[in-house]
Enzyme design. Structure first.
Site, mmCIF file in Angstrom:
data_model
loop_
_atom_site.group_PDB
_atom_site.id
_atom_site.type_symbol
_atom_site.label_atom_id
_atom_site.label_comp_id
_atom_site.label_asym_id
_atom_site.label_seq_id
_atom_site.Cartn_x
_atom_site.Cartn_y
_atom_site.Cartn_z
ATOM 1 N N ARG A 238 -27.580 -24.729 -23.962
ATOM 2 C CA ARG A 238 -28.211 -25.684 -22.989
ATOM 3 C C ARG A 238 -28.617 -26.904 -23.619
ATOM 4 O O ARG A 238 -29.065 -26.886 -24.815
ATOM 5 C CB ARG A 238 -29.367 -25.330 -22.546
ATOM 6 C CG ARG A 238 -29.379 -24.048 -21.241
ATOM 7 C CD ARG A 238 -28.624 -24.402 -20.078
ATOM 8 N NE ARG A 238 -28.382 -23.337 -19.103
ATOM 9 C CZ ARG A 238 -27.319 -22.709 -19.062
ATOM 10 N NH1 ARG A 238 -26.059 -22.845 -19.860
ATOM 11 N NH2 ARG A 238 -27.090 -21.686 -18.017
ATOM 12 N N GLU A 267 -27.154 -33.628 -16.914
ATOM 13 C CA GLU A 267 -25.654 -33.306 -16.473
ATOM 14 C C GLU A 267 -25.283 -33.703 -15.218
ATOM 15 O O GLU A 267 -26.177 -33.137 -14.146
ATOM 16 C CB GLU A 267 -25.440 -31.859 -16.746
ATOM 17 C CG GLU A 267 -25.345 -31.535 -18.310
ATOM 18 C CD GLU A 267 -25.203 -30.026 -18.499
ATOM 19 O OE1 GLU A 267 -24.808 -28.951 -17.445
ATOM 20 O OE2 GLU A 267 -25.230 -29.779 -19.395
ATOM 21 N N HIS A 286 -19.566 -28.988 -19.423
ATOM 22 C CA HIS A 286 -19.901 -27.793 -19.201
ATOM 23 C C HIS A 286 -18.997 -26.756 -18.659
ATOM 24 O O HIS A 286 -19.261 -26.120 -17.571
ATOM 25 C CB HIS A 286 -21.400 -27.875 -18.240
ATOM 26 C CG HIS A 286 -22.356 -26.590 -18.462
ATOM 27 N ND1 HIS A 286 -23.683 -26.843 -18.236
ATOM 28 C CD2 HIS A 286 -22.018 -25.465 -18.515
ATOM 29 C CE1 HIS A 286 -24.097 -25.521 -18.280
ATOM 30 N NE2 HIS A 286 -23.444 -24.690 -18.467
#
Ligand code: NAD
Length: 335
Positions: A238, A267, A286
């Site tokens: 993360r 993000e 991601h």
């Protein structure tokens, strides 16, 4: 009456098909996540929420959803869910452990290799017409991987899958974790190291811890300065596990050689972010678990978990087993 499930956004069809066999499905068939208002409105009379890591499922959402029995998230990380609050309210939380492990481990390796051997920079240089000399002894030099030292932070499912792959590269593997894994030390020939020692000795450092209050900012200026100037950091865990400002300075000022990043503090990362100006970083949006097979498996696994809870059965992907003491499986059974 069938249980009602709210699915926050577009997911692979297999998940929806399975849910529809047992539930009334309120399917928000759109790629972007819902706004906060939309989410709060939608959950009012649902028995289950099927979400992704982009929806914050906190006290406010759970308190609004008075009938909520189960939250299923299409992720292994649950840092977007207030799990303690869910448990205290007797709400079951199911996630996707295991089914994405090998795919994320592959991606960590893709980032490691791409950063070490400057693959993206090299591709860009060809497309930009910069490849003028056929072969040059000093062109686009990178770092060897074979025979080097890999430091794995968090030797759980994904971390150990990454370590397993290192055997093929004849690497020495160090790991740091709050849990000492003597079984894996024996099986994989890996060695436990304290965090500082791992950072000092590794040529590649790869992060696989969950985001928790303890791991937030685990890698900041002090830790980056302990790493070798030739080392590469890979993050598929993360974004907030790394202090991104400190990492940017580390990459700009050469405290470390490079980074391969799939996750970011915010993000999507801003197009103006200084990280995007650096050649020694490889960025992906991601997509650690983004293979066709794995996303299908994830979509199905969440649906299975939700259905099991609503059938009064214990699913193997239950994240908060203590919830059973607060509200039994018999009490949540609807199917
Ligand atoms: P896991 O629970 O199997 O492994 C996590 C490991 O971290 C465990 O061994 C645990 O003991 C260790 N750990 C926890 N807190 C720690 C601490 N404070 N210090 C050191 N070690 C600590 O989880 P997993 O399935 O391997 O997934 C790991 C994480 O990867 C997830 O939580 C998620 O955030 C992230 N992830 C990212 C993607 C992606 O798309 N990039 C995909 C899947 C998972």
């Amino acid at each position: 009456m069938k249980p009602k499930v709210y699915v926050t956004r577009k997911i692979p069809e297999v998940g929806i098909e399975l849910l529809k066999k047992f539930c009334d499905v309120d399917y928000r068939d759109e790629v972007p996540p819902p706004s906060r208002e939309e989410l709060l409105d939608a959950v009012e009379d649902v028995d289950a929420i099927y979400c992704t890591l982009n929806e914050k499922i906190d006290e406010e959402v759970m308190d609004k959803a008075g009938k909520l029995k189960v939250i299923g998230t299409m992720s292994v990380g649950v840092d977007h869910i207030d799990v303690d609050h869910a448990t205290s309210k007797g709400i079951y939380v199911v996630h996707t452990p295991g089914v994405l492990t090998e795919t994320v481990a592959d991606h960590a390796w893709a980032l490691l290799l791409a950063t070490a051997r400057r693959i993206v920079e090299a591709d860009r240089s060809i497309r930009n017409g910069e490849w003028k000399i056929p072969w040059a002894p000093t062109m686009l030099l990178g770092y060897d991987v074979y025979g080097k030292t890999l430091g794995v932070i968090g030797i759980g499912r994904i971390g150990s899958a990454v370590a397993r792959r290192a055997k093929g590269f004849n690497m020495k593997v160090l790991y740091y974790d709050i849990v000492r894994r003597e079984d894996l030390e024996k099986e994989l020939g890996i060695k436990y190291a304290e965090l500082d020692e791992l950072l000092r000795e590794s040529d590649f450092v790869t992060l696989h811890v969950p985001l928790t209050p303890e791991t937030k900012g685990l890698i900041k200026e002090r830790e980056l300065k302990l790493m070798k100037r030739t080392a590469i950091l890979v993050n598929t865990s993360r974004g907030a596990v790394v202090d991104q400002k400190a990492l940017t300075r580390a990459l700009q000022e050469g405290w470390i050689a490079g980074a391969g990043l799939d996750v970011f503090e915010k993000e999507p990362i801003s197009v103006d972010d200084p990280l995007l100006k650096l050649d020694n970083v490889v960025l992906t949006p991601h997509i650690g678990s983004a293979s066709h097979d794995t996303r299908n498996k994830m979509a199905e696994y969440v649906a299975e978990g939700i259905i099991k809870v609503l059938k009064g059965e214990k699913p193997d992907n239950l994240f908060n087993p203590d919830v059973i003491k607060v509200r039994s499986l018999d009490e949540v059974k609807m199917i």
